[in-house]
Design a protein around this motif. Structure first.
Motif, PDB file in Angstrom:
ATOM      1  N   GLY A  31      56.002 -30.494 -46.382  1.00 18.52           N
ATOM      2  CA  GLY A  31      56.563 -31.798 -46.084  1.00 18.52           C
ATOM      3  C   GLY A  31      55.478 -32.848 -46.206  1.00 18.52           C
ATOM      4  O   GLY A  31      54.437 -32.751 -45.545  1.00 18.52           O
ATOM      5  N   LEU A  32      55.691 -33.820 -47.070  1.00 19.88           N
ATOM      6  CA  LEU A  32      54.712 -34.891 -47.280  1.00 19.88           C
ATOM      7  C   LEU A  32      55.210 -36.141 -46.573  1.00 19.88           C
ATOM      8  O   LEU A  32      56.277 -36.672 -46.905  1.00 19.88           O
ATOM      9  CB  LEU A  32      54.542 -35.155 -48.774  1.00 19.88           C
ATOM     10  CG  LEU A  32      53.474 -36.178 -49.182  1.00 19.88           C
ATOM     11  CD1 LEU A  32      52.085 -35.694 -48.774  1.00 19.88           C
ATOM     12  CD2 LEU A  32      53.527 -36.433 -50.681  1.00 19.88           C
ATOM     13  N   LEU A 193      58.089 -29.038 -52.399  1.00 19.72           N
ATOM     14  CA  LEU A 193      57.418 -30.247 -51.922  1.00 19.72           C
ATOM     15  C   LEU A 193      58.492 -31.283 -51.629  1.00 19.72           C
ATOM     16  O   LEU A 193      59.267 -31.642 -52.519  1.00 19.72           O
ATOM     17  CB  LEU A 193      56.451 -30.801 -52.971  1.00 19.72           C
ATOM     18  CG  LEU A 193      55.035 -30.220 -52.988  1.00 19.72           C
ATOM     19  CD1 LEU A 193      55.072 -28.777 -53.456  1.00 19.72           C
ATOM     20  CD2 LEU A 193      54.137 -31.050 -53.890  1.00 19.72           C
ATOM     21  N   VAL A 194      58.530 -31.741 -50.392  1.00 21.84           N
ATOM     22  CA  VAL A 194      59.560 -32.682 -49.964  1.00 21.84           C
ATOM     23  C   VAL A 194      58.886 -33.841 -49.252  1.00 21.84           C
ATOM     24  O   VAL A 194      58.207 -33.641 -48.240  1.00 21.84           O
ATOM     25  CB  VAL A 194      60.576 -32.010 -49.015  1.00 21.84           C
ATOM     26  CG1 VAL A 194      61.604 -33.018 -48.527  1.00 21.84           C
ATOM     27  CG2 VAL A 194      61.266 -30.835 -49.713  1.00 21.84           C
ATOM     28  N   SER A 195      59.050 -35.045 -49.777  1.00 24.13           N
ATOM     29  CA  SER A 195      58.560 -36.212 -49.059  1.00 24.13           C
ATOM     30  C   SER A 195      59.716 -36.820 -48.278  1.00 24.13           C
ATOM     31  O   SER A 195      60.864 -36.775 -48.726  1.00 24.13           O
ATOM     32  CB  SER A 195      57.986 -37.249 -50.020  1.00 24.13           C
ATOM     33  OG  SER A 195      59.027 -37.954 -50.675  1.00 24.13           O
ATOM     34  N   SER A 196      59.420 -37.364 -47.115  1.00 22.16           N
ATOM     35  CA  SER A 196      60.492 -37.952 -46.317  1.00 22.16           C
ATOM     36  C   SER A 196      59.925 -38.832 -45.220  1.00 22.16           C
ATOM     37  O   SER A 196      58.851 -38.572 -44.673  1.00 22.16           O
ATOM     38  CB  SER A 196      61.352 -36.859 -45.687  1.00 22.16           C
ATOM     39  OG  SER A 196      62.399 -37.429 -44.925  1.00 22.16           O
ATOM     40  N   HIS A 197      60.682 -39.897 -44.896  1.00 20.87           N
ATOM     41  CA  HIS A 197      60.375 -40.699 -43.717  1.00 20.87           C
ATOM     42  C   HIS A 197      61.008 -40.095 -42.467  1.00 20.87           C
ATOM     43  O   HIS A 197      60.709 -40.531 -41.352  1.00 20.87           O
ATOM     44  CB  HIS A 197      60.920 -42.129 -43.901  1.00 20.87           C
ATOM     45  CG  HIS A 197      60.114 -42.932 -44.872  1.00 20.87           C
ATOM     46  ND1 HIS A 197      60.666 -43.563 -45.953  1.00 20.87           N
ATOM     47  CD2 HIS A 197      58.787 -43.201 -44.922  1.00 20.87           C
ATOM     48  CE1 HIS A 197      59.720 -44.190 -46.626  1.00 20.87           C
ATOM     49  NE2 HIS A 197      58.571 -43.986 -46.018  1.00 20.87           N
ATOM     50  N   ASN A 198      61.892 -39.115 -42.656  1.00 15.78           N
ATOM     51  CA  ASN A 198      62.566 -38.478 -41.526  1.00 15.78           C
ATOM     52  C   ASN A 198      61.692 -37.334 -41.013  1.00 15.78           C
ATOM     53  O   ASN A 198      61.690 -36.237 -41.566  1.00 15.78           O
ATOM     54  CB  ASN A 198      63.936 -37.973 -41.941  1.00 15.78           C
ATOM     55  CG  ASN A 198      64.777 -37.541 -40.745  1.00 15.78           C
ATOM     56  OD1 ASN A 198      64.315 -36.783 -39.901  1.00 15.78           O
ATOM     57  ND2 ASN A 198      65.996 -38.028 -40.683  1.00 15.78           N
ATOM     58  N   THR A 200      61.807 -35.549 -38.259  1.00 19.48           N
ATOM     59  CA  THR A 200      62.514 -34.413 -37.668  1.00 19.48           C
ATOM     60  C   THR A 200      62.947 -33.430 -38.741  1.00 19.48           C
ATOM     61  O   THR A 200      62.696 -32.219 -38.646  1.00 19.48           O
ATOM     62  CB  THR A 200      63.740 -34.887 -36.868  1.00 19.48           C
ATOM     63  OG1 THR A 200      63.310 -35.755 -35.825  1.00 19.48           O
ATOM     64  CG2 THR A 200      64.479 -33.703 -36.261  1.00 19.48           C
ATOM     65  N   HIS A 201      63.613 -33.927 -39.770  1.00 18.29           N
ATOM     66  CA  HIS A 201      64.072 -33.042 -40.838  1.00 18.29           C
ATOM     67  C   HIS A 201      62.892 -32.397 -41.556  1.00 18.29           C
ATOM     68  O   HIS A 201      62.937 -31.215 -41.912  1.00 18.29           O
ATOM     69  CB  HIS A 201      64.924 -33.816 -41.840  1.00 18.29           C
ATOM     70  CG  HIS A 201      66.252 -34.259 -41.297  1.00 18.29           C
ATOM     71  ND1 HIS A 201      66.895 -33.605 -40.264  1.00 18.29           N
ATOM     72  CD2 HIS A 201      67.074 -35.286 -41.663  1.00 18.29           C
ATOM     73  CE1 HIS A 201      68.045 -34.206 -40.016  1.00 18.29           C
ATOM     74  NE2 HIS A 201      68.171 -35.228 -40.838  1.00 18.29           N
ATOM     75  N   THR A 202      61.844 -33.156 -41.770  1.00 21.50           N
ATOM     76  CA  THR A 202      60.682 -32.633 -42.477  1.00 21.50           C
ATOM     77  C   THR A 202      60.046 -31.481 -41.712  1.00 21.50           C
ATOM     78  O   THR A 202      59.752 -30.426 -42.276  1.00 21.50           O
ATOM     79  CB  THR A 202      59.641 -33.746 -42.700  1.00 21.50           C
ATOM     80  OG1 THR A 202      60.253 -34.814 -43.420  1.00 21.50           O
ATOM     81  CG2 THR A 202      58.453 -33.228 -43.480  1.00 21.50           C
ATOM     82  N   HIS A 208      54.337 -26.198 -43.811  1.00 27.32           N
ATOM     83  CA  HIS A 208      53.141 -27.020 -43.653  1.00 27.32           C
ATOM     84  C   HIS A 208      53.531 -28.483 -43.838  1.00 27.32           C
ATOM     85  O   HIS A 208      54.492 -28.789 -44.550  1.00 27.32           O
ATOM     86  CB  HIS A 208      52.063 -26.652 -44.674  1.00 27.32           C
ATOM     87  CG  HIS A 208      51.535 -25.257 -44.516  1.00 27.32           C
ATOM     88  ND1 HIS A 208      52.253 -24.150 -44.942  1.00 27.32           N
ATOM     89  CD2 HIS A 208      50.387 -24.789 -43.977  1.00 27.32           C
ATOM     90  CE1 HIS A 208      51.555 -23.054 -44.666  1.00 27.32           C
ATOM     91  NE2 HIS A 208      50.423 -23.425 -44.086  1.00 27.32           N
ATOM     92  N   VAL A 209      52.773 -29.363 -43.208  1.00 21.80           N
ATOM     93  CA  VAL A 209      53.020 -30.793 -43.330  1.00 21.80           C
ATOM     94  C   VAL A 209      51.715 -31.482 -43.706  1.00 21.80           C
ATOM     95  O   VAL A 209      50.671 -31.244 -43.090  1.00 21.80           O
ATOM     96  CB  VAL A 209      53.567 -31.383 -42.020  1.00 21.80           C
ATOM     97  CG1 VAL A 209      53.716 -32.904 -42.140  1.00 21.80           C
ATOM     98  CG2 VAL A 209      54.911 -30.754 -41.656  1.00 21.80           C
ATOM     99  N   ALA A 210      51.789 -32.330 -44.735  1.00 15.73           N
ATOM    100  CA  ALA A 210      50.630 -33.112 -45.146  1.00 15.73           C
ATOM    101  C   ALA A 210      50.880 -34.570 -44.784  1.00 15.73           C
ATOM    102  O   ALA A 210      51.913 -35.137 -45.137  1.00 15.73           O
ATOM    103  CB  ALA A 210      50.392 -32.977 -46.644  1.00 15.73           C
TER     104      ALA A 210
END
Length: 237
Positions: A31-32, A193-198, A200-202, A208-210
């Protein structure tokens, strides 16, 4: 695997991406996250060779033990990468069904296989898209987003890159998408690879989260049992 080395992208005097090294192992759901202007979309565009880097290079491979391919120097990586960044990926004068068949043809997938794969995603797509007789341009923003996401998964790629996939989706569709991505990862072992402003969902879907800010990745968090929540809450508060 995805690897970036000394990767930079400048727009005039502004440095949009500045990543000395980034390694994303095979099978990771990354999650980016970051505020507007952090460089998330620019990074994705660099990984997909949609824009040229100012310096450095990118490597993509089928697995940690496979040869890294530089998207700027060859085309073979396209066979195992699926992506949806924005509506520019769509052909809006086609219906969703026609577009899926087009994507299948580009990827040399038999028509019957395309239809069977799309059938697996009908709960997510709903009858507002499938069988509705609408062109993509006449769908709502959320439904166009769904078409783009499913098209990215159609060839069952080993690397999937989705930029803000939860945008425009209603709460029910967001929850369906979370389950869809987790199920896809479990079945294929793909790197996502998923970018998100959310946030919670991320955090819910990511291994892993970047955290990205001003073009730099300032934290790479192992998200065991949702461990990223605390660090992200502290940072964004």
């Amino acid at each position: 695997m995805i690897k970036a080395t000394n990767l930079t992208k400048d727009y005039g005097e502004q440095r949009a991406v500045d990543i000395p090294e980034l390694i994303i192992p095979d099978g990771t759901i990354l999650g980016l996250v970051g505020n507007n202007g952090a460089g998330k979309t620019t990074l994705f565009r660099l990984l997909l060779d949609l824009i040229k880097a100012t310096d450095g290079e990118v490597g993509l491979s089928l697995s940690d033990n496979s040869e890294l391919l530089n998207p700027a120097k060859c085309e073979d990586w396209k066979h195992f990468v699926g992506a949806y960044v924005n509506e520019g990926f769509l052909i809006d004068f086609l219906s969703a069904e026609e577009y899926f068949l087009f994507v299948g043809k580009v990827n040399e997938i038999p028509e019957e296989t395309v239809k069977a794969t799309v059938e697996q995603y009908t709960e997510f797509l709903t009858d507002e898209i499938i069988g509705a007789g609408k062109l993509i341009r006449d769908l709502s923003a959320g439904n166009r987003q769904k078409v783009g996401i499913v098209s990215a998964l159609l060839a069952q790629p080993k690397i999937v890159i989705l930029d803000e996939p939860f945008n425009f989706l209603d709460p029910s569709s967001q929850n369906k998408l979370k389950k869809l991505l987790i199920d896809y990862h479990e079945k294929t072992g793909a790197t996502l690879l998923v970018s998100s402003h959310n946030l919670t969902h991320t955090v819910d879907i990511s291994t892993h989260v970047a955290l990205m800010e001003k073009g730099k990745i300032i934290s790479f968090i192992d998200n065991i049992d949702g461990a990223a929540n605390k660090q992200l809450d502290e940072y964004f508060s």
